[in-house]
Design a protein around this motif. Structure first.
Motif, PDB file in Angstrom:
ATOM      1  N   TRP A   1       0.858  -1.185   0.000  1.00  0.00           N
ATOM      2  CA  TRP A   1       0.000   0.000   0.000  1.00  0.00           C
ATOM      3  C   TRP A   1       0.894   1.234   0.000  1.00  0.00           C
ATOM      4  O   TRP A   1       1.851   1.329   0.766  1.00  0.00           O
ATOM      5  CB  TRP A   1      -0.885   0.006   1.241  1.00  0.00           C
TER       6      TRP A   1
ATOM      7  N   VAL B   1      -4.367   3.994   5.568  1.00  0.00           N
ATOM      8  CA  VAL B   1      -5.463   3.590   4.683  1.00  0.00           C
ATOM      9  C   VAL B   1      -6.710   4.278   5.215  1.00  0.00           C
ATOM     10  O   VAL B   1      -7.152   3.993   6.334  1.00  0.00           O
ATOM     11  CB  VAL B   1      -5.657   2.061   4.661  1.00  0.00           C
TER      12      VAL B   1
ATOM     13  N   ASN C   1      -5.235   7.410   0.632  1.00  0.00           N
ATOM     14  CA  ASN C   1      -4.118   7.516   1.569  1.00  0.00           C
ATOM     15  C   ASN C   1      -4.013   8.944   2.087  1.00  0.00           C
ATOM     16  O   ASN C   1      -4.810   9.816   1.701  1.00  0.00           O
ATOM     17  CB  ASN C   1      -2.804   7.034   0.939  1.00  0.00           C
TER      18      ASN C   1
ATOM     19  N   ARG D   1     -11.495  -1.326   4.146  1.00  0.00           N
ATOM     20  CA  ARG D   1     -10.328  -0.564   4.587  1.00  0.00           C
ATOM     21  C   ARG D   1      -9.403  -1.440   5.427  1.00  0.00           C
ATOM     22  O   ARG D   1      -8.172  -1.405   5.261  1.00  0.00           O
ATOM     23  CB  ARG D   1     -10.781   0.655   5.393  1.00  0.00           C
TER      24      ARG D   1
ATOM     25  N   GLU E   1      -5.429  -2.286   4.949  1.00  0.00           N
ATOM     26  CA  GLU E   1      -4.513  -1.918   6.024  1.00  0.00           C
ATOM     27  C   GLU E   1      -3.629  -3.097   6.414  1.00  0.00           C
ATOM     28  O   GLU E   1      -2.447  -2.933   6.761  1.00  0.00           O
ATOM     29  CB  GLU E   1      -5.307  -1.416   7.230  1.00  0.00           C
TER      30      GLU E   1
END
Length: 572
Positions: free
Chosen positions: A459, A464, A487, A503, A507
């Motif tokens: 990510w 997140v 982000n 989410r 994460e």
């Protein structure tokens, strides 16, 4: 629910769709139209998404009864010595309002049909009543001055929608229009009497776009054995039009497009030759306070992919939904305008990017000419595109290898062309949509193999987040609050609304390695089964997610050229 009074300027597709949507949402609407209908307009080729909007507004029966030509696809003879390729609208009908075809219409007939529906639903329409001024200085209301029966009259309302086309009075008054330096073109067109030469084949009803040395040609089959045939050429040709006259210029330039002439055969022109110069532009601002710009009053770009009426209809629904939301949630006014401006601009830029890639592709196949040299993107500092976010992203993605980035941009068009390429070098009545299946399967298989090779994701960012956004509800057309994943740097993915359970899945990616198949399974279990792979791809395209194979090498998924109005997922 509260009701607002809304003034709409213009009764074309944008104005009529906005009126029908506002009426459906329970608001009071008055439409002022400068002309008397029917009136002529160019733009006869639609996208499936436009049919979807009209279907959900209750016009399907009237459209079917009108007997418009069905449009299953768009076919391109794009680039010298290139085999024809077809952009097919074939798609699973996942809902009654998802369409695998569009229609070809004469706008005077179609626009009249729309306006009659507006009147039948009890909406007040004043034809032959131009709007001469719009006063938006009062934060509590809008005052519109119209000329009715030769006399000025002031009309007050809560909101105003300028759907008055390229000459939209509010858009002109605001001085927010910005002309495009890349698409400095104009169009010149007429009509031929010609029965569709591919009746009964997979090409029946298709639109043709055909390149030649001076630009490209559109060819659109219409009812009563008519063909709309238009030339899109560089604005520098205006001097030649003045020298030769409109009709002679049209005939002599069309003669250079030999592949178009072959389709026309011995057909004769049966209408006057028309020309339009007011070409590609957008606006610094699409809405604010108590006004909204829709359709051609807000923006217009090169019509290669028949997006004009869809952009008008989509913006009309969005403006109506936004007015409804503001009326009932006044404290959300600023955020609703932010949503409208962002989504409208992003939709416009998607078309702009799509077109630029296809122009760049053709420019490397056509002989050197003024038109095609000007339509080629070959440098990362092309100042004609300085205002376009898609170009900024392209350059940023290619920093350190900018030439590769530009080449990749060109290859996006060539990839799509390869998927739709015909098996024969020339147009043939033997073509069928099924012959494209093997290329589609190869492309999907290659993409699936790439995705399945991902053994871990990263990510991009420390956090997140779920950020507030809006979506238009597809059946009631109300604007509903949603959340999108993002982000801390403001990068987000807005196509698919997500919730807390999604989410948490993303994460977790930075804590433990998760492969592609596991991520897809987790998203499916979190209620996104049908869209899970698309969510992952969109996150990668947005720059929020990267994937790595078993050797730690980054897996690159080529960004797809996208635009709204086709497929199974429409923006509205």
């Amino acid at each position: 629910m509260k009701r607002s009074k809304v003034t709409i300027i213009g009764a074309g597709p944008a104005g009529s769709v906005a009126a029908l949507t506002l009426n459906k949402l329970g608001h009071d609407v008055t439409v002022f139209e400068r002309d008397h209908f029917p009136r002529y307009r160019v733009g006869e080729s639609f996208l499936p998404g436009t049919l979807s909007i009209l279907n959900r507004l209750g016009l399907q029966e009237k459209i079917d009864a009108a007997g418009f030509i069905g449009k299953p696809s768009a076919t391109f003879l794009w680039g010298q010595d290139q085999a024809p390729w077809t952009f097919s609208f074939a798609t699973p009908r996942t809902a009654p309002w998802v369409f695998d075809h569009a229609i070809q219409v004469k706008r005077e007939e179609f626009d009249q049909l729309l306006l009659e529906e507006v009147k039948e639903r009890g909406i007040t329409v004043h034809e032959g009543t131009p709007v001469t001024a719009v006063d938006i200085s009062d934060p509590s209301k809008v005052s519109v001055t119209v000329r009715q029966d030769g006399e000025p009259r002031v009309v007050e309302s809560d909101f105003v929608i300028d759907a008055g086309g390229a000459g939209g009075p509010l858009a002109r008054q605001l001085k927010v229009r910005r002309y495009d330096e890349f698409y400095k073109n104009f169009a010149i067109w007429s009509y031929f009497k010609r029965k569709d030469p591919f009746t009964g084949s997979g090409l029946e009803g298709t639109t043709y776009s055909i390149t030649f040395e001076d630009g490209w040609v559109w060819m659109i089959p219409l009812k009563d054995d008519l063909y709309s045939v238009g030339l899109v050429v560089d604005r520098s040709k205006s001097a030649e039009v003045k020298e030769l006259g409109t009709e002679r210029f049209y005939r002599e330039t069309l003669a250079k497009a030999t592949r178009a002439v072959e389709i026309l055969g011995d057909a004769e022109i049966v209408d006057e030759v028309r020309i339009v110069h007011d070409w590609s532009y957008d606006s610094e601002l699409f809405s604010d306070g108590r006004f909204f710009l829709c359709g051609d009053s807000a923006c217009f770009t090169d019509p290669l992919f028949s997006q004009g009426v869809h952009l008008a209809s989509q913006s009309a629904v969005s403006a109506a939904a936004a007015i409804d939301r503001i009326t009932n949630k006044e404290d959300e006014t600023e955020s609703v305008h932010a949503w409208y401006n962002r989504t409208y601009r992003e939709t416009y830029e998607q078309y702009h990017e799509f077109l630029a890639s296809f122009y760049t592709f053709a420019s490397f196949t056509e002989p050197e000419s003024e038109f095609w040299t000007k339509r080629r993107i070959s440098e990362s500092d092309d100042d004609r595109l300085s205002r376009k976010k898609w170009f900024d992203k392209l350059v940023q993605d290619g920093q350190g290898s900018e030439s590769l980035s530009i080449a990749d941009f060109r290859d996006r068009a060539s990839t799509m062309i390869a998927i739709g390429k015909h098996q024969r070098q020339e147009l043939s009545g033997d073509f069928s949509d099924e012959e494209l299946n093997s290329a589609r399967v190869r492309w999907i298989s290659a993409l699936t193999k790439q995705l399945n090779s991902i053994k871990r994701f990263q990510w991009h960012g420390e956090e997140v987040l779920l950020n507030p956004h809006y979506k238009v509800e597809p059946l009631e057309f109300r604007l509903e609050p949603k959340h999108v994943i993002a982000n801390e740097h403001g990068v987000d993915m807005v196509k698919y609304p997500l919730e807390e359970q999604h989410r948490e899945i993303f994460e977790y990616l930075n804590k433990e390695p998760v492969d592609y198949k596991t991520l897809i399974r987790q998203l499916g279990e979190a209620d996104r089964k049908e869209a899970s792979s698309q969510i992952v791809i969109r996150l990668m395209e947005a720059g929020l997610l990267s994937g790595y194979d078993k050797n730690g090498e980054r897996v690159f998924i080529q960004d797809r050229l996208r635009f709204d109005g086709v497929g199974v997922e429409y923006e509205v």
